[in-house]
Design an enzyme around this catalytic site. Structure first.
Site, short mmCIF file in Angstrom:
data_model
loop_
_atom_site.label_atom_id
_atom_site.label_comp_id
_atom_site.label_asym_id
_atom_site.label_seq_id
_atom_site.Cartn_x
_atom_site.Cartn_y
_atom_site.Cartn_z
CD GLU A 68 -2.91 1.06 0.00
OE1 GLU A 68 -3.06 2.10 -0.69
OE2 GLU A 68 -3.50 0.00 -0.26
CD GLU B 196 -2.99 5.47 -6.10
OE1 GLU B 196 -3.25 6.29 -5.19
OE2 GLU B 196 -3.71 4.50 -6.38
#
Length: 127
Positions: A68, A75
């Site tokens: 994550e 991102e």
């Protein structure tokens, strides 16, 4: 004479913690993974898993959280490099999210295998 750290080590450690705190504060999925990880650890303590099972559970939780964090980093970089929509930028983000999905599924399967005996004992006591 104590251990001397290079001046850059503490700075690097501080930056890493800053990145973790940012990720937990800003990413809903990371918040979910942290809560889920803590819940799994509490359930492991309650069900008295073996030392080996503790190691496997910690490895699984760490893998999901690491995936994550990497997803969030990818991102962020993609958004910085390509602020407008581009199919390849979207695909890079999707692939990174896919890595999180794979580790989350793996962790869920590990959890089912580790906790199945405790859950069976618990449900037998109820029914």
């Amino acid at each position: 004479m104590g251990i001397r750290h290079k001046p850059g080590f503490l700075r690097s450690l501080n930056q890493a913690w800053r990145g973790m705190i940012y990720t937990v504060r800003t990413q809903k999925h990371m918040q979910f993974h942290v809560v889920a990880g803590i819940s799994v650890l509490l359930f492991a303590w309650w069900s008295r898993v073996s030392r080996f099972e503790w190691l496997i559970l910690i490895l699984a939780i760490g893998s999901v959280i690491s995936a994550e964090v990497m997803n969030s980093a990818i991102e962020t970089v993609v958004d910085m490099a390509q602020p407008n929509y581009h199919p390849l930028a979207g695909m890079a983000k999707d692939v990174a999210a896919g890595a999180v999905l794979v580790t989350a599924i793996q962790a869920a399967v590990i959890g089912m295998i580790v906790f199945a005996p405790a859950l069976l004992r618990f449900t037998r006591g109820i029914f």
